[in-house]
Design an enzyme around this catalytic site. Structure first.
Site, PDB file in Angstrom:
ATOM      1  N   ASN A  90       0.848  -1.231   0.016  1.00 30.08           N
ATOM      2  CA  ASN A  90      -0.158   0.205  -0.035  1.00 30.08           C
ATOM      3  C   ASN A  90       0.945   1.223  -0.012  1.00 30.08           C
ATOM      4  OD1 ASN A  90      -2.043   2.072   0.294  1.00 30.08           O
ATOM      5  ND2 ASN A  90      -2.348   1.513   2.392  1.00 30.08           N
ATOM      6  N   TRP A  91       0.960   1.854  -1.112  1.00 32.49           N
ATOM      7  CA  TRP A  91       1.897   2.972  -1.287  1.00 32.49           C
ATOM      8  C   TRP A  91       1.251   4.348  -0.688  1.00 32.49           C
ATOM      9  CZ3 TRP A  91       3.965   2.511  -7.089  1.00 32.49           C
ATOM     10  CH2 TRP A  91       4.542   1.466  -7.297  1.00 32.49           C
ATOM     11  N   LYS A  92       0.065   4.329  -0.234  1.00 37.72           N
ATOM     12  CA  LYS A  92      -0.744   5.528   0.392  1.00 37.72           C
ATOM     13  C   LYS A  92      -0.499   6.561  -0.461  1.00 37.72           C
ATOM     14  CE  LYS A  92      -0.112   3.086   4.738  1.00 37.72           C
ATOM     15  NZ  LYS A  92      -0.073   3.263   6.304  1.00 37.72           N
ATOM     16  N   HIS A 117      -9.450   0.499   5.075  1.00 39.65           N
ATOM     17  CA  HIS A 117      -8.217   0.727   5.746  1.00 39.65           C
ATOM     18  C   HIS A 117      -8.195   1.803   7.132  1.00 39.65           C
ATOM     19  CE1 HIS A 117      -3.982   2.173   6.427  1.00 39.65           C
ATOM     20  NE2 HIS A 117      -3.729   1.406   5.810  1.00 39.65           N
ATOM     21  N   GLU A 131      -6.705   4.328   8.271  1.00 39.08           N
ATOM     22  CA  GLU A 131      -6.676   5.685   7.831  1.00 39.08           C
ATOM     23  C   GLU A 131      -8.062   6.182   7.323  1.00 39.08           C
ATOM     24  OE1 GLU A 131      -1.802   4.991   7.289  1.00 39.08           O
ATOM     25  OE2 GLU A 131      -3.144   5.159   5.537  1.00 39.08           O
ATOM     26  N   GLU A 164      -5.082  -5.107  10.877  1.00 34.82           N
ATOM     27  CA  GLU A 164      -4.296  -4.023  10.990  1.00 34.82           C
ATOM     28  C   GLU A 164      -4.469  -3.209  12.213  1.00 34.82           C
ATOM     29  OE1 GLU A 164      -4.387  -1.514   7.632  1.00 34.82           O
ATOM     30  OE2 GLU A 164      -6.212  -0.663   8.352  1.00 34.82           O
ATOM     31  N   GLY A 205       2.052   2.732  10.776  1.00 36.83           N
ATOM     32  CA  GLY A 205       2.810   4.048  10.771  1.00 36.83           C
ATOM     33  C   GLY A 205       3.538   4.412  11.912  1.00 36.83           C
ATOM     34  N   SER A 249       3.241  -1.982  10.270  1.00 37.42           N
ATOM     35  CA  SER A 249       4.833  -1.631  10.412  1.00 37.42           C
ATOM     36  C   SER A 249       5.724  -3.081  10.258  1.00 37.42           C
ATOM     37  CB  SER A 249       5.121  -1.119  11.922  1.00 37.42           C
ATOM     38  OG  SER A 249       4.523   0.117  12.291  1.00 37.42           O
ATOM     39  N   GLY A 284       2.755  -1.115   4.383  1.00 35.05           N
ATOM     40  CA  GLY A 284       2.619   0.249   4.087  1.00 35.05           C
ATOM     41  C   GLY A 284       4.204   0.867   3.932  1.00 35.05           C
ATOM     42  N   GLY A 285       4.953   1.484   4.663  1.00 39.17           N
ATOM     43  CA  GLY A 285       6.070   2.246   4.424  1.00 39.17           C
ATOM     44  C   GLY A 285       7.144   1.390   3.754  1.00 39.17           C
TER      45      GLY A 285
END
Length: 264
Positions: free
Chosen positions: A17-19, A103, A105, A175, A181, A221, A242-243
């Site tokens: 997930n590149w967000k 998600h 977020e 998640e 994050g 994470s 994610g990151g």
């Protein structure tokens, strides 16, 4: 594709997930590196979920490879006066096979409810997209011992009205909100507790066969140095990254760790 679920054993499934990251040039470079590496990552389901603005460019790079494409969100109507939204037919037209829904977020920042997520799950399924349904508790809910009741509510409400025949095409991602994050992640034991519980809930409501074949991912994470320990848990089938998915080397290493763990 995940709709084959139920006839095949669960394979390592890794979604990136590149967000809200990557310009067109950056996205093309990252996707190219991952597609190139994918020829050596046999046996894994790899999905890239870039921003809407670069989907078609990434689709051209993944076309013909084992890497598949996903959107980061979807609206529940197919067409209409919904400024700023992107529909399931549009995602399909852009080359997507998957889409992330619910998600943390979107829930925490945008205010999406389980009812809204339910409508998005149905929109995805009705347009031949595989939804990656995200569930998870906040830190406050975990501290109060509400983790299992929270994820149970989310799963049942978000899948309300979805028949078992369609549920075979749903991927679930646990998640924990407190691990998104933050650099913190659930311990392997914490992840397994929730994943095992989710599989139990699916079994109670949709039958043992479906529950046994369901793909349940961990997100929060995930990094190369914790992927192996998490993947070693019996009910963890892969990751929603994610990151660490924003850099080809780390994303590829996570896939390698998942594959190696499954071989052990």
């Amino acid at each position: 594709m995940v709709e084959k679920i139920g006839r095949h054993k669960r394979v390592p499934f890794i979604a990136g997930n590149w967000k809200m990251n990557k310009t067109v040039a950056q996205a093309k470079e990252l996707a190219t590196e991952i597609v190139r590496a994918s020829t050596e990552l046999l046996g894994a389901e790899i999905v890239l979920c870039p921003p809407f603005t670069v989907l078609t460019e990434v689709a051209m790079i993944t076309d013909g490879s084992s890497v598949e494409l996903g959107g980061q969100d979807v609206f529940w109507e197919n067409w209409g006066a919904f400024t700023g939204e992107v529909s399931a037919p549009m995602l399909r037209d852009a080359g997507c096979q998957y889409v992330i829904v619910g998600h943390s977020e979107r829930r925490q920042v945008i205010g999406e409810t389980d009812s809204i997520v339910n409508r998005k799950v149905k929109a995805a399924l009705n347009n031949e997209l595989v939804p990656i349904l995200c569930v998870g508790e906040t830190l406050e809910e975990r501290d109060k011992g509400l983790t299992l009741s929270r994820v149970k509510t989310q799963v049942l409400q978000c899948l309300e009205g979805v028949p078992a025949a369609q549920l075979t095409r749903v991927v679930i991602a646990y998640e924990p909100v407190w691990a998104i994050g933050t650099g913190r992640n659930a311990s392997p034991e914490q992840a397994q507790e929730v994943h095992g519980f989710l599989r139990e809930i699916l079994g109670q409501n949709y039958g043992l066969e479906l529950a046994t074949c369901a793909i349940i991912l961990y997100g929060g994470s995930v990094k190369p140095d914790n992927a192996r320990a998490l993947m070693s848990q019996p009910d963890v089938d892969g990751f929603l990254v994610g990151g660490a998915s924003l850099e080809a080397k780390s994303f590829i290493k996570i896939i390698e760790e998942a594959l190696e763990t499954r071989k052990e």
